[in-house]
Design a protein around this motif. Structure first.
Motif, PDB file in Angstrom:
ATOM      1  N   ALA A  28       9.805 -10.890   8.701  1.00 47.99           N
ATOM      2  CA  ALA A  28       8.932  -9.167   9.399  1.00 47.99           C
ATOM      3  C   ALA A  28       8.139  -9.181  10.282  1.00 47.99           C
ATOM      4  N   VAL A  29       7.020 -10.001  10.698  1.00 53.60           N
ATOM      5  CA  VAL A  29       6.010  -9.356  11.719  1.00 53.60           C
ATOM      6  C   VAL A  29       5.762 -10.299  12.974  1.00 53.60           C
ATOM      7  N   PHE A  30       6.042 -11.482  12.869  1.00 53.76           N
ATOM      8  CA  PHE A  30       6.374 -12.761  14.084  1.00 53.76           C
ATOM      9  C   PHE A  30       7.908 -12.684  15.033  1.00 53.76           C
ATOM     10  N   ILE A  31       9.076 -13.268  14.374  1.00 50.91           N
ATOM     11  CA  ILE A  31      10.135 -12.849  14.407  1.00 50.91           C
ATOM     12  C   ILE A  31      10.795 -11.600  14.953  1.00 50.91           C
ATOM     13  N   ASN A  32      10.526 -10.486  13.690  1.00 48.21           N
ATOM     14  CA  ASN A  32      11.209  -9.207  14.156  1.00 48.21           C
ATOM     15  C   ASN A  32      10.124  -7.910  15.093  1.00 48.21           C
ATOM     16  N   TYR A  33       9.263  -8.432  14.743  1.00 50.74           N
ATOM     17  CA  TYR A  33       7.793  -7.771  15.528  1.00 50.74           C
ATOM     18  C   TYR A  33       7.547  -8.314  16.848  1.00 50.74           C
ATOM     19  N   PHE A  34       7.320  -9.425  16.899  1.00 50.17           N
ATOM     20  CA  PHE A  34       6.979 -10.385  18.167  1.00 50.17           C
ATOM     21  C   PHE A  34       7.902 -10.916  19.325  1.00 50.17           C
TER      22      PHE A  34
END
Lengths: 420, 291
Positions: free
Chosen positions: A261-267
């Motif tokens: 969720a954070v590293f791939i989708n958001y960043f």
């Protein structure tokens, strides 16, 4: 009855209890050893076949007609040539009696599909071989390899009767040789067991663990020092402490979801990258390192802190010149335990795409990669018989990684350990 | 010092009052300090010091002076606050988050609890020796050199050597460790370790040395050596020593302060305290009736 007699009466019972307890302890250790022994022996036995490979000797005629190129073909033309046919013709020439189309393809299937690439590379490296006859050792197909390695030939069901006869003939003619399987250590993954290696996964593991180490060690130690030495005692710090302890118990797959969720989708970091894997494993390892470091720091006698402060060292100087060096062995042990755990972790990496089938060996932190435990999982899941041995071989390599890491931990401990 | 004169008057009043009703209960008896808490040439002065650990008060309104080149012994039963008070003098209590100090303590008329007083500088000026010998797990040389290095007192190796050797000599340890300066300090015997800690403290040339039961973990021979050492150190330093041994207080100190339940009961010249205590509690303690 006086006291002496009373004590005497109880003594026998006390000693019996002690003996019993010792026996239990001994039994526990013995059980552990037996399990370990059985496990390692089983893996070693299963893995042994994976360390050898069978090669077949062919007489290859680099005939321009078969290759479908001109007699003076240049490199560019040679690149396009029909090496598949060349490999097939070479093995068929050993069995001229085989005429049926079906049998011919079965015969050709006894060579590894890597044979044509091997022939191509050979010719591209030495173009003057065009039109000449050469003796070439090529890799056998995994089914043939398995057949040679199986003692009970009736169990090798993947070859048909004709193929078995051809295989036996080749062996009788001295055209088969068993060699050390270097492919296992030089190649990335492959659908063909005889071409599959663990170098890709090992490199991926190395990069991933490197990221984890570089991030989690300084972060974890800094957090532990702050919490132990500088943080005020209040409700917020208590809350943080409780949360760190809880985080250590969170199932690892949750960290994978978080990373997705954070590293791939958001960043927008790439999928399957060791960098993302390392970040996720850092999240997972941090609580372990923080908890271990805190207890190591706590175990440093307060008298050392007082001595330093009493001479006029600042708090930071006290921590970095006295507390940290003394806590280092414990911190390192905790870090290695955390990293070893991270090295063997599969679940969170599945979530961030490190489970993909990746043939290329990664060359950086952003290349697609997989890691050793995921490779083991992938191979264990493959239907080909030869992957059974490969799986065990990969497990051995993973265990070797762990042994090396633990050895390093012991060495560092010895180096940093001081008496007081 | 307006408060000082008031305090003295109160003390005198209390002295006369105290002789009248000796049988009153202890809490009442521990009123204001009796004796001579103040000296003509003070190095450190404490005035109306209260110390709290959270809600609990550990020290009640203690005022006393440490005179130049004198050894003041702080005696009293366990838990009476003498160590706590000692640790206020170089702000070691700062490291305990729940500890709160009120009142005033000065070093050469500078308030050590003032905003602009740096505890690091203060602790370089007011050194401390602890109950349990606590050498660093480093070599003997590095132990003594640590403070000098820390504060940048030596500009080259020769100067550092000089500091280390003089400090070890002053602590009476040099002859014993001459050949093994680079062996670990933790390999020394208990008494040697404590002298190493004293050498480490005096290596930064403090003005005051606070000693918290420095000989309580040592055998009588090592204790005697330390006591001799304290007497010699008096020539150059002001010393406050907490001790449980009455004989030690009598041997090494010029003045003795008796603490009871966080209050300074009596303070005076050591020989007066031990031969003719003014307060019943002091008398009870030094004659071994309690504590």
């Amino acid at each position: 009855m006086n006291n002496t007699e009373l004590i005497k009466k109880g003594l026998a019972k006390r000693y019996r209890r002690e003996k019993r307890f010792r026996a239990y302890g001994l039994m526990a250790i013995l059980a552990g050893f037996i399990f370990l022994f059985v496990l390692v022996t089983d893996i070693v036995i299963k893995a042994t076949p994976a360390f050898t490979q069978h090669w077949i000797k062919l007489e290859v005629n680099f005939n321009p007609e078969i290759l479908d190129v001109g007699k003076k073909a240049g490199i560019d033309e040679l690149k396009q040539a029909n090496y598949n046919l060349l490999a097939k013709k070479s093995i068929r020439s050993l069995f001229p009696e085989v005429k049926k189309r079906r049998d011919k393809s079965k015969l050709a299937a006894m060579l590894s599909s890597s044979a044509e690439y091997q022939l191509r590379d050979m010719l591209l490296a030495e173009p003057y071989l065009l039109g000449q006859q050469q003796t070439v050792w090529v890799l056998a197909d995994d089914d043939v390899d398995t057949y040679y390695k199986t003692d009970d030939k009736s169990k090798a069901v993947r070859l048909n009767d004709k193929q078995k006869i051809w295989a036996d003939t080749l062996a009788a003619d001295g055209r088969v040789s068993k060699r050390l399987n270097t492919t296992l250590f030089t190649n990335g993954d492959s659908r063909e067991p005889e071409q599959a290696g663990i170098r890709g996964a090992a490199t991926g593991s190395f990069y991933t663990i490197l990221v984890t180490l570089l991030l989690s060690f300084p972060l974890g130690v800094a957090a532990a020092i702050y919490l132990e030495e500088f943080a005020p005692r209040n409700r917020w710090v208590d809350l943080i402490e409780v949360n760190i302890n809880n985080l250590a118990a969170v199932p690892s797959i949750v960290f994978g979801l978080l990373g997705l969720a954070v590293f791939i989708n958001y960043f927008g970091l790439p999928r399957s990258a060791p960098l993302v894997g390392g970040l996720v494993l850092t999240l997972m390892t941090l609580p372990t390192i923080i908890i271990a470091s805190r207890s190591a720091i706590k175990a440093v006698p307060p008298s050392i802190r007082q001595a330093a402060l009493g001479i006029g060292a600042s708090r930071t100087q006290t921590v970095f010149q006295h507390v940290l060096p003394l806590a280092m062995p414990g911190i390192l042990t905790g870090t290695i335990i955390g990293l070893a755990q991270a090295l063997g972790e599969t679940a969170p990496l599945l979530m961030i795409g490190m489970v993909a089938f990746i043939v290329d060996i990664p060359h950086g932190f952003l290349d697609s990669a997989t890691v050793l435990p995921v490779q083991i999982y992938l191979w264990a899941d493959s239907p080909e018989r030869a992957f059974v041995a490969k799986t065990s071989a990969a497990i051995l390599v993973l265990l070797l990684f762990l042994v090396v890491m633990n050895g390093l931990a012991v060495l560092l401990r010895k180096k940093f350990e001081r008496r007081w | 010092m307006k408060s000082e004169s008031e305090h003295q008057q109160q003390t005198q009043a209390d002295t006369s009052h105290q002789s009248e009703n000796k049988a009153a209960d202890i809490q009442q008896e521990v009123g204001a300090t009796i004796g001579q808490p103040f000296v003509k040439q003070p190095k450190m002065q404490a005035r109306h010091v209260d110390v709290f650990y959270g809600e609990k008060q550990a020290i009640y309104d203690v005022s006393l002076d440490l005179g130049k080149n004198e050894v003041v012994a702080l005696i009293g039963p366990s838990g009476c606050g003498k160590s706590t008070f000692l640790r206020c003098m170089n702000r070691m209590n700062d490291t305990i988050p729940i500890c709160r100090v009120s009142g005033m303590i000065t070093l050469d008329d500078e308030d050590i609890y003032a905003e602009d007083m740096d505890p690091v500088l203060l602790r370089a000026r007011v050194g401390m020796v602890f109950q349990k010998p606590n050498p660093f797990p480093k070599s003997i040389y590095d132990n003594v050199a640590y403070g000098a290095r820390l504060h940048g007192l030596a500009f080259n190796k020769a100067e550092l050597d000089e500091i280390v050797i003089t400090s070890l000599q002053k602590a009476g340890l040099f002859d014993e460790v001459r050949d093994r300066l680079h062996e670990p300090g933790t390999g020394l015997s208990g008494g040697q370790q404590q002298r190493l800690c004293i050498a480490r403290t005096i290596a930064v040339s403090p003005e005051v040395i606070l000693m918290d039961e420095p000989a309580s973990a040592l055998d009588p021979i090592a204790t005697a050596i330390i006591e001799e050492l304290i007497d010699e150190l008096r020539q150059n330093y002001t010393i406050a020593i907490v001790t449980h041994s009455m004989q030690q207080a009598a041997r090494v100190s010029q003045r003795t302060a008796y603490f009871h339940l966080g209050k300074l009961v009596e303070i005076g010249a050591t020989n007066q305290i031990f031969t003719n205590p003014l307060h019943e509690l002091t008398e009870n303690y030094i004659t071994g009736r309690f504590g």
